[in-house]
Design an enzyme around this catalytic site. Structure first.
Site, PDB file in Angstrom:
ATOM      1  CG  ASP A   1      -9.828  40.736 114.889  1.00 22.56           C
ATOM      2  OD1 ASP A   1     -10.819  41.336 115.352  1.00 22.56           O
ATOM      3  OD2 ASP A   1      -8.951  40.240 115.617  1.00 22.56           O
TER       4      ASP A   1
ATOM      5  CG  LEU B   1     -16.527  34.203  93.419  1.00 23.62           C
ATOM      6  CD1 LEU B   1     -15.037  33.873  93.409  1.00 23.62           C
ATOM      7  CD2 LEU B   1     -16.706  35.699  93.608  1.00 23.62           C
TER       8      LEU B   1
ATOM      9  CG  HIS C   1     -19.191  45.419 113.124  1.00 26.67           C
ATOM     10  ND1 HIS C   1     -18.025  44.689 113.126  1.00 26.67           N
ATOM     11  CD2 HIS C   1     -19.615  45.442 114.417  1.00 26.67           C
ATOM     12  CE1 HIS C   1     -17.759  44.290 114.362  1.00 26.67           C
ATOM     13  NE2 HIS C   1     -18.700  44.738 115.160  1.00 26.67           N
TER      14      HIS C   1
HETATM   15  C1  FPP Z   1     -14.263  41.312 114.037  1.00 29.00           C
HETATM   16  O1  FPP Z   1     -13.858  42.606 114.405  1.00 29.00           O
HETATM   17  C2  FPP Z   1     -15.492  41.382 113.254  1.00 29.00           C
HETATM   18  C3  FPP Z   1     -16.627  40.673 113.504  1.00 29.00           C
HETATM   19  C4  FPP Z   1     -16.733  39.721 114.607  1.00 29.00           C
HETATM   20  C5  FPP Z   1     -17.856  40.853 112.723  1.00 29.00           C
HETATM   21  C6  FPP Z   1     -17.649  41.092 111.278  1.00 29.00           C
HETATM   22  C7  FPP Z   1     -18.964  41.356 110.669  1.00 29.00           C
HETATM   23  C8  FPP Z   1     -19.199  42.207 109.678  1.00 29.00           C
HETATM   24  C9  FPP Z   1     -18.154  42.961 108.990  1.00 29.00           C
HETATM   25  C10 FPP Z   1     -20.624  42.441 109.238  1.00 29.00           C
HETATM   26  C11 FPP Z   1     -21.271  41.331 108.553  1.00 29.00           C
HETATM   27  C12 FPP Z   1     -20.482  40.713 107.447  1.00 29.00           C
HETATM   28  C13 FPP Z   1     -20.891  40.545 106.176  1.00 29.00           C
HETATM   29  C14 FPP Z   1     -20.009  39.795 105.232  1.00 29.00           C
HETATM   30  C15 FPP Z   1     -22.149  41.064 105.640  1.00 29.00           C
HETATM   31  P1  FPP Z   1     -13.959  43.077 115.925  1.00 29.00           P
HETATM   32  O2  FPP Z   1     -15.200  43.828 116.107  1.00 29.00           O
HETATM   33  O3  FPP Z   1     -13.783  41.900 116.825  1.00 29.00           O
HETATM   34  O4  FPP Z   1     -12.744  44.038 116.021  1.00 29.00           O
HETATM   35  P2  FPP Z   1     -11.919  44.413 117.343  1.00 29.00           P
HETATM   36  O5  FPP Z   1     -10.966  43.275 117.571  1.00 29.00           O
HETATM   37  O6  FPP Z   1     -11.231  45.660 116.933  1.00 29.00           O
HETATM   38  O7  FPP Z   1     -12.887  44.608 118.462  1.00 29.00           O
END
Ligand code: FPP
Length: 246
Positions: free
Chosen positions: A33, A143, A50
């Site tokens: 997050d 893994l 992201h």
């Molecule tokens: C949460 O941060 C993050 C997500 C919901 C998406 C995470 C996805 C990736 C990192 C890309 C795909 C993953 C892989 C493993 C290839 P947020 O955006 O909710 O953060 P915020 O709370 O600051 O808004």
């Protein structure tokens, strides 16, 4: 060897491996997050967070493997994340596509077994096929990396129970459920790490987290480095896990 400069008092790789072994840390899960906030603080669009988040994730998986942790799980996209702006969803899907391609190309080097948790059908036929190809290609690697994609903990349990009903079952055991979840090939997580300063599981591994240790940090996911990972592992190693006993 560390992501950042290694601090003089930081434990050595061998020390961390021994801590991981003694604490029986076999499975670590991450709720990544804080990508959006990280980007916004830098004056960038949320999607940029992201992109950096994926880089952080790759480094984290490598370090987990170096430390001797055999199963890693991450929450890449939840059943609720479709509610996000279209541009953000599109970018996450693009990053996933890119990630899967790299995973395929780096298979010989990384020796990671990929398992996608969640309802992959909704990702579309192309991405679905790529996920299935990668799962098959990597199935004998040591893994295990579970990537939760279009995943919801409640959805997972409901699907499993409906499948058991469809099979004509009128009585079920806990084992039936554990064996019917997306995670059936993995042990329950020993440690769940959530970055970004929120204190909740957000529909992640609801069944499997029964006795997981939870670790929360204010650190935003793109800033989660080796030092943060070691801090989480050290704290985990201090916890007294009683699994309901005394
Ligand atoms: C949460 O941060 C993050 C997500 C919901 C998406 C995470 C996805 C990736 C990192 C890309 C795909 C993953 C892989 C493993 C290839 P947020 O955006 O909710 O953060 P915020 O709370 O600051 O808004």
């Amino acid at each position: 060897m560390f992501f950042n400069q290694k601090k003089a008092d930081a434990p050595s790789l061998e020390e961390i491996q021994s801590i991981v072994r003694d604490a029986s840390l076999n499975h670590i899960a991450f709720i990544m997050d804080g990508n959006g906030r990280w980007a916004n603080r830098k004056g960038l669009p949320r999607e940029a967070g992201h992109g950096v988040g994926v880089k952080t994730f790759k480094k984290t998986v490598t370090r987990c493997r170096d430390f001797g942790i055999s199963t890693v799980t991450t929450y890449a996209f939840s059943t609720e994340n479709w509610k996000r702006p279209k541009v953000e969803v599109r970018e996450i899907m693009r990053l996933l596509d890119e990630y899967i391609k790299e995973a395929r190309d780096d298979n010989e080097k990384n020796r990671i077994r990929y398992i996608f948790l969640g309802d992959k059908e909704r990702l579309g036929p192309e991405l679905l096929e790529k996920c299935e190809f990668l799962e098959e290609l990597t199935k004998d690697n040591p893994l295990t990396l579970n990537v939760a994609l279009n995943y919801g903990g409640r959805d997972e349990i409901v699907r499993c129970v409906n499948r058991l009903i469809a099979e004509g079952r009128t009585e079920i055991t806990e084992e039936d459920i554990s064996n019917g979840l997306y995670t059936k090939e993995s042990p329950d997580p020993d440690l769940i790490v959530r970055t970004g300063g929120e204190f909740r599981l957000s529909n992640f591994l609801l069944w499997q987290s029964q006795y997981s240790e939870l670790y929360f940090t204010d650190c935003l996911w793109p800033d989660f480095d080796e030092e943060e990972l070691v801090r989480a592992i050290m704290e985990f190693s201090q916890r007294k896990r009683r699994f309901g006993g005394v």
